[in-house]
Design a protein around this motif. Structure first.
Motif, PDB file in Angstrom:
ATOM      1  N   LYS A  59       0.865  -1.153   0.022  1.00  0.00           N
ATOM      2  CA  LYS A  59      -0.197   0.161  -0.060  1.00  0.00           C
ATOM      3  C   LYS A  59       1.027   1.395  -0.240  1.00  0.00           C
ATOM      4  O   LYS A  59       0.641   2.403  -0.433  1.00  0.00           O
ATOM      5  CB  LYS A  59      -0.982   0.131   1.169  1.00  0.00           C
ATOM      6  N   MET A  60       2.133   1.165   0.565  1.00  0.00           N
ATOM      7  CA  MET A  60       2.871   2.434   0.543  1.00  0.00           C
ATOM      8  C   MET A  60       3.610   2.449  -0.591  1.00  0.00           C
ATOM      9  O   MET A  60       3.921   3.604  -1.168  1.00  0.00           O
ATOM     10  CB  MET A  60       3.992   2.199   1.922  1.00  0.00           C
TER      11      MET A  60
ATOM     12  N   ALA B  54       3.738   7.924  -8.538  1.00  0.00           N
ATOM     13  CA  ALA B  54       4.339   9.139  -8.533  1.00  0.00           C
ATOM     14  C   ALA B  54       5.617   9.023  -9.390  1.00  0.00           C
ATOM     15  O   ALA B  54       6.015   9.901 -10.257  1.00  0.00           O
ATOM     16  CB  ALA B  54       4.822   9.583  -7.124  1.00  0.00           C
ATOM     17  N   LEU B  55       6.359   7.819  -9.358  1.00  0.00           N
ATOM     18  CA  LEU B  55       7.375   7.555 -10.036  1.00  0.00           C
ATOM     19  C   LEU B  55       6.824   7.835 -11.874  1.00  0.00           C
ATOM     20  O   LEU B  55       7.684   8.468 -12.636  1.00  0.00           O
ATOM     21  CB  LEU B  55       8.033   6.446  -9.827  1.00  0.00           C
TER      22      LEU B  55
ATOM     23  N   ALA C  53       7.746  12.292  -0.892  1.00  0.00           N
ATOM     24  CA  ALA C  53       7.171  12.718   0.212  1.00  0.00           C
ATOM     25  C   ALA C  53       8.238  12.368   1.439  1.00  0.00           C
ATOM     26  O   ALA C  53       7.394  11.838   2.558  1.00  0.00           O
ATOM     27  CB  ALA C  53       5.724  12.477   0.417  1.00  0.00           C
ATOM     28  N   GLY C  54       9.305  12.289   1.450  1.00  0.00           N
ATOM     29  CA  GLY C  54      10.122  11.852   2.322  1.00  0.00           C
ATOM     30  C   GLY C  54      10.188  10.330   2.774  1.00  0.00           C
ATOM     31  O   GLY C  54      11.039   9.756   3.500  1.00  0.00           O
ATOM     32  N   VAL C  55       9.539   9.436   1.929  1.00  0.00           N
ATOM     33  CA  VAL C  55       9.565   8.081   2.108  1.00  0.00           C
ATOM     34  C   VAL C  55      10.266   7.499   0.820  1.00  0.00           C
ATOM     35  O   VAL C  55       9.994   7.567  -0.128  1.00  0.00           O
ATOM     36  CB  VAL C  55       8.147   7.437   1.991  1.00  0.00           C
ATOM     37  N   SER C  56      11.330   6.784   1.414  1.00  0.00           N
ATOM     38  CA  SER C  56      12.236   5.856   0.245  1.00  0.00           C
ATOM     39  C   SER C  56      11.492   5.072  -0.451  1.00  0.00           C
ATOM     40  O   SER C  56      10.845   4.116   0.159  1.00  0.00           O
ATOM     41  CB  SER C  56      13.510   5.480   0.872  1.00  0.00           C
TER      42      SER C  56
END
Length: 185
Positions: A6-7, A14-15, A139-142
């Motif tokens: 889900k993450m 977005a990529l 958004a800061g998530v790798s």
């Protein structure tokens, strides 16, 4: 769907959106910096091998290009572009290697199908991603991918070109112009 999936799903979406834009950004290592040495597993022509940056630099400049994910549209087109230009790199003594966070079996297939057996691709492990500071994040998530960043590393081990752009189109032209300039051509 697992929590991890889900993450990752929004990050992949977005990529895909970012890949369609031409958004130039500064590369992570500065021109003139010493390129971090690395050893990685890779593939060329479907065959696994060990790539050592230090050994490749003995032969001439090295183009190290990071790409997000094998078999995605932009990464496939970029691999084709590097494959089409590989003879021009060879004429000036430059080595090309593509790096991604993909696993070795994926890279073995990609090296044959999309790199057309012309140049190697290798695993950008967590250490390489960190030292080259090319982790892709949203958004800061790798995300489990790298930014699309190309470096030209001179025989002296110094970064001669650093270029980050999620659009693949200028990576070959910029890296090829730099290795030609290094060769005085």
């Amino acid at each position: 769907m697992t929590k991890q999936r889900k993450m990752i799903a929004p990050a992949l979406a977005a990529l895909a959106a970012m890949a369609s834009l031409s958004t130039s950004a500064h590369a992570e290592l500065a021109v003139g910096a010493t390129a971090p040495a690395f050893v990685t597993q890779g593939a060329t022509g479907g065959k696994a091998f060990t790539f050592k940056l230090k050994d490749a630099l003995k032969k001439g400049p090295v183009v190290v290009y990071f790409y997000p994910k094998a078999f995605t549209k932009g990464c496939t087109l970029e691999a084709h572009a590097f494959a089409d230009a590989i003879d021009d790199y060879a004429k000036v003594g430059a080595t090309v290697i593509g790096l991604s966070a993909d696993d070795l079996p994926t890279l073995q297939k990609f090296s044959t199908m999309e790199c057309r057996d012309k140049f190697p691709v290798g695993i950008a492990d967590a250490g390489i991603i960190k030292t080259y500071d090319v982790a892709l994040s949203f958004a800061g998530v790798s995300a489990p991918m790298t930014k699309r960043t190309s470096y030209v590393i001179g025989k002296d081990g110094k970064v001669k070109l650093a270029f980050t752009d999620m659009d693949y189109k200028d990576h070959v032209a910029k890296t090829l112009a730099t290795v030609k300039a290094l060769a005085g051509k």
